[in-house]
Design a protein around this motif. Sequence first.
Motif, PDB file in Angstrom:
ATOM      1  N   ARG A 430      67.892  30.608  50.987  1.00 15.54           N
ATOM      2  CA  ARG A 430      68.164  30.596  49.548  1.00 15.54           C
ATOM      3  C   ARG A 430      68.286  29.159  49.044  1.00 15.54           C
ATOM      4  O   ARG A 430      67.737  28.807  47.995  1.00 15.54           O
ATOM      5  N   SER A 431      69.002  28.334  49.795  1.00 19.78           N
ATOM      6  CA  SER A 431      69.114  26.923  49.413  1.00 19.78           C
ATOM      7  C   SER A 431      67.753  26.238  49.415  1.00 19.78           C
ATOM      8  O   SER A 431      67.458  25.402  48.551  1.00 19.78           O
ATOM      9  N   PHE A 432      66.930  26.603  50.382  1.00 21.39           N
ATOM     10  CA  PHE A 432      65.595  26.015  50.464  1.00 21.39           C
ATOM     11  C   PHE A 432      64.770  26.324  49.216  1.00 21.39           C
ATOM     12  O   PHE A 432      64.148  25.436  48.631  1.00 21.39           O
ATOM     13  N   TRP A 433      64.785  27.568  48.769  1.00 22.41           N
ATOM     14  CA  TRP A 433      63.990  27.915  47.592  1.00 22.41           C
ATOM     15  C   TRP A 433      64.561  27.281  46.331  1.00 22.41           C
ATOM     16  O   TRP A 433      63.807  26.906  45.418  1.00 22.41           O
ATOM     17  N   ASP A 434      65.861  27.117  46.266  1.00 20.60           N
ATOM     18  CA  ASP A 434      66.450  26.388  45.128  1.00 20.60           C
ATOM     19  C   ASP A 434      65.953  24.944  45.111  1.00 20.60           C
ATOM     20  O   ASP A 434      65.601  24.406  44.047  1.00 20.60           O
ATOM     21  N   LEU A 435      65.951  24.318  46.273  1.00 20.87           N
ATOM     22  CA  LEU A 435      65.459  22.935  46.350  1.00 20.87           C
ATOM     23  C   LEU A 435      63.982  22.850  46.000  1.00 20.87           C
ATOM     24  O   LEU A 435      63.543  21.918  45.295  1.00 20.87           O
ATOM     25  N   ARG A 436      63.211  23.797  46.482  1.00 22.02           N
ATOM     26  CA  ARG A 436      61.779  23.800  46.152  1.00 22.02           C
ATOM     27  C   ARG A 436      61.549  23.955  44.648  1.00 22.02           C
ATOM     28  O   ARG A 436      60.674  23.309  44.062  1.00 22.02           O
ATOM     29  N   TYR A 437      62.347  24.816  44.031  1.00 23.86           N
ATOM     30  CA  TYR A 437      62.188  25.045  42.592  1.00 23.86           C
ATOM     31  C   TYR A 437      62.534  23.777  41.807  1.00 23.86           C
ATOM     32  O   TYR A 437      61.799  23.368  40.887  1.00 23.86           O
ATOM     33  N   VAL A 438      63.636  23.126  42.163  1.00 21.84           N
ATOM     34  CA  VAL A 438      64.016  21.876  41.483  1.00 21.84           C
ATOM     35  C   VAL A 438      62.979  20.803  41.733  1.00 21.84           C
ATOM     36  O   VAL A 438      62.591  20.055  40.820  1.00 21.84           O
ATOM     37  N   SER A 439      62.508  20.698  42.957  1.00 17.39           N
ATOM     38  CA  SER A 439      61.504  19.690  43.295  1.00 17.39           C
ATOM     39  C   SER A 439      60.204  19.926  42.520  1.00 17.39           C
ATOM     40  O   SER A 439      59.598  18.982  42.008  1.00 17.39           O
ATOM     41  N   PHE A 440      59.790  21.173  42.410  1.00 17.99           N
ATOM     42  CA  PHE A 440      58.556  21.486  41.687  1.00 17.99           C
ATOM     43  C   PHE A 440      58.686  21.124  40.209  1.00 17.99           C
ATOM     44  O   PHE A 440      57.783  20.524  39.618  1.00 17.99           O
ATOM     45  N   ALA A 445      57.805  17.245  35.641  1.00 22.53           N
ATOM     46  CA  ALA A 445      58.393  16.366  34.630  1.00 22.53           C
ATOM     47  C   ALA A 445      58.164  14.896  34.935  1.00 22.53           C
ATOM     48  O   ALA A 445      58.551  14.035  34.143  1.00 22.53           O
ATOM     49  N   GLY A 446      57.552  14.592  36.068  1.00 22.54           N
ATOM     50  CA  GLY A 446      57.249  13.211  36.408  1.00 22.54           C
ATOM     51  C   GLY A 446      58.415  12.433  36.972  1.00 22.54           C
ATOM     52  O   GLY A 446      58.380  11.204  36.977  1.00 22.54           O
ATOM     53  N   LYS A 447      59.443  13.080  37.439  1.00 22.61           N
ATOM     54  CA  LYS A 447      60.607  12.377  37.976  1.00 22.61           C
ATOM     55  C   LYS A 447      60.987  12.908  39.361  1.00 22.61           C
ATOM     56  O   LYS A 447      62.150  12.971  39.727  1.00 22.61           O
ATOM     57  N   ARG A 448      60.002  13.296  40.121  1.00 21.03           N
ATOM     58  CA  ARG A 448      60.267  13.850  41.450  1.00 21.03           C
ATOM     59  C   ARG A 448      60.571  12.729  42.440  1.00 21.03           C
ATOM     60  O   ARG A 448      59.861  11.722  42.491  1.00 21.03           O
ATOM     61  N   ASP A 449      61.614  12.895  43.191  1.00 19.54           N
ATOM     62  CA  ASP A 449      61.994  11.963  44.245  1.00 19.54           C
ATOM     63  C   ASP A 449      61.605  12.589  45.583  1.00 19.54           C
ATOM     64  O   ASP A 449      62.301  13.429  46.130  1.00 19.54           O
ATOM     65  N   ARG A 450      60.437  12.171  46.079  1.00 19.22           N
ATOM     66  CA  ARG A 450      59.918  12.793  47.298  1.00 19.22           C
ATOM     67  C   ARG A 450      60.813  12.503  48.497  1.00 19.22           C
ATOM     68  O   ARG A 450      60.975  13.353  49.381  1.00 19.22           O
ATOM     69  N   ASN A 451      61.391  11.298  48.540  1.00 20.76           N
ATOM     70  CA  ASN A 451      62.264  10.982  49.664  1.00 20.76           C
ATOM     71  C   ASN A 451      63.492  11.883  49.670  1.00 20.76           C
ATOM     72  O   ASN A 451      63.962  12.317  50.728  1.00 20.76           O
TER      73      ASN A 451
END
Length: 863
Positions: A430-440, A445-451
């Motif tokens: 569940r935490s993983f999909w939350d992180l994926r959703y925020v990352s996507f 929005a052009g402000k993704r922090d890949r690190n």
Amino acid sequence: MDDRDEPAIRRTRSDDLGSGAAPGLWRGLLLALALVCGTGPLGAAQTPLDTVVNAAKTGETTQPTTEELSVEQLRERLAAAEAEQAAISGPERHAAGAPPGASANELQQRARLLQLTVFSYRQNLNAFASLAERKQLAADAEAKRRAWTGFGQKPPYSILLADGLRTALQVKLLNLHSEEGRQKILAAQMENTRERLLKANQHLRLTQETLEAATPADLPLARWRHDLAQLEVRGLGAYLGALAAQVREAEANVAEYNREIEFERGKIGEVEQALAFTANDLERLKADIDERRSRTIADLEVASRDQERLSTALNAAIARQTEADKLLAELQARHGEARKAVAEAEAALNKAEHPDSFLGKLNPFRGSSAKSDLDQRRAALADIEKRLAAAHSAAQQAGREHLLAVERSRNAGHAVESLNIRLVALDLRRSFWDLRYVSFNDERAGKRDRNKDYEDSRRLLKVLNPAVEHLRGKLDIIVGQIAEQNSLLRLGDETAVGAEVPKEILDLLGEREKQYLETFSEVEETRHLLLRWVEEENVLAVDRSAGEVTRGWLESGREWLKAAWNFELFAVEDSIVADGRVISGRRGVTVAKVSEAVLIVLIGYLIFALLTRMVMAKAVHRGRLEATGAHIARKWILAVVLVVLLLFALDIMKIPLTAFAFLGGAIAIGAGFGMQTLLKNLISGVMLLMERPFKPHDIVEVGGISGEVTDINVRSCTIRGFNGIETLVPNSTFLEQNVTNWTLSSSKVRYTLNVGVAYGSPARQVSDLLLEVAARCPNVLMDPAPEVQFMDFADSALLFTLYVWVEIGQGRRGGTAVLSDLRFMVEASFAEHGISLPFPQRDVHLDAAGPLPVRVVAGGQPT
């Protein structure tokens, strides 16, 4: 044995056995000629297997001829090998066709070689069938790939679709790696089989030579051993051919998997060009996870109830076993006593039936009572033996029930443990999909922090990896336990009553293995999701800009600092009371907790020090407290505050006092030695505070040290000597030794000045001059007034003593300095008035009753 596989020379010799000696001689000459020419005894008719051996000798990769056989030929050879195997199958026909003299090992070797031959032909046929099926499937898959025109839905594509494609790709990659590993295993098997085949051909040639040189009596056994060597070559050749067929099958599988992987990657690339991750997708994923989580919690509740029930059943089984063992031990003791009683009755009967006296021999009823007693004791022994057998059986049954109850209870405990791990995996998913959703959304929005995404996924993996290792370890343990129970079954009699226990334990171990496998599958599924994301972030990290790289380094540094801040120094045992029960556990002491506790103590101490200074200053200013009392009270208040702050900081940071239990030994030693002195000084400080025998700026003398008290602390006091040197004096010294306080009630101190004048000086004038000098000295007090006393008639002087009072204390001239001024003034006054100071006078008397001898000494020697 199939004659078609035998060398031509084998058939020639068999046909020529009855031809007499001349043909044998010609055959010997031909064999020698063949050896000289290098063709070998089988050179006249080389078999396909010899081709394989020659290839193995030269290092060539030529496959054996069996690989080139058709399916029909393989089936014919399989049927022939099965017929040979059937001819010797069964113990009663194990030696069928073997001549006298064949050893048991050779008979077993023949059975194994026939089994290997049959197995190899079947494997070869299966490989042919699998290869044909793979070709058909590959053709169908290629047709479908060519006919594929795209996805049924229009872009943008759901991230769930992309994730499903990645899962399919991962499965195909795993299949590819599996087939590549299979290729390596087959290659190693082929190399090993080639070496064995080479040695088998060498052994075949040796048996051929033995057959050629055999006498008529040894000929049947030599021919049979030659046939056995041919069977070994044939079996290994068939096995080598089966391996080669499996290699071709594996190569076809690898090629097909590579084509499927390329196709799946193409579909993933097309989907990723227009990808969407909507809130609806996230809710669907969460709903699925929540449903699975609810089922897991329900299973966990059932398992918890089962654990409690089985724990109660285990306690009951233990009680039954204890009772059965107790009864068995009691009956064994009674059985021993009964056997002893029977032995005694038998001895008594024997004695009664064979009396020593003549009348006893004539008695027709002799031994009747002894026999009746023996019968009774034998009946009692039989009854005890019957009950002992029943008790022994009951004890065995109780032991089996106890053993099964232990395993059932363990199963319940393992079920609870595995379900808890499953819940952790679902929460991480569940935490993983939350992180994926925020990352996507951040990427759109052009402000993704890949690190950050990379670190988040690694963080989840750090939580999940220990669970994976734990489950693997549990599965290894269960596999070992299953192997152990199988060994017990093989070693024991499966029809015996005790054999039921290993079988039931095997069933319980199978249930336990199933539980862990289901949990392992759940955890691995979540782990693969995380690993795919980590791999994607690693790929995307290659194209990061300089700013992203810098932010990544900063983020890594922050993570390192965070890890150092949360580093656990050590863990301590701690216990809490919950619902009337004491729950024990371990609590970690981290760098953060220690640092925060130190900050709490320092900041709190500084705040209280400032507050106490302000309060004490106001109290002194308003006259409610003396400055010295305020100073001492502030010291003690800060000491108590420091102890309270330490306890408060430990409580706030959840650091139990047991964290310092490892200092118990040191504290015990210190309490016996060093702490004794410390506590004595602390208590002495409290008593000094209550009695107040001196205060700061008092002039005291203790233990040979005199000076001004500059500071009074909890453990010691500071005294500044008249020479400016400060000395720390423990508080206990002031209670154990005499203390002189020169300024306890008054700062006036009387000093003494001793003066001697020459004989003949006017004594009254000397006294007046001394009083006049004291009156003129500004540091001498007139109240009390100075006083002069005529002390004594000494040997060389008249002695006078001048007593003066001087006020001492902070900012005033010291007593010794005042006495020095008085001495200067007395000397000047005496000189002005003609009063001389004495010097030592001695009268020397010479005995002149006789002449004094006079000697002249020259060079240090009397003359």
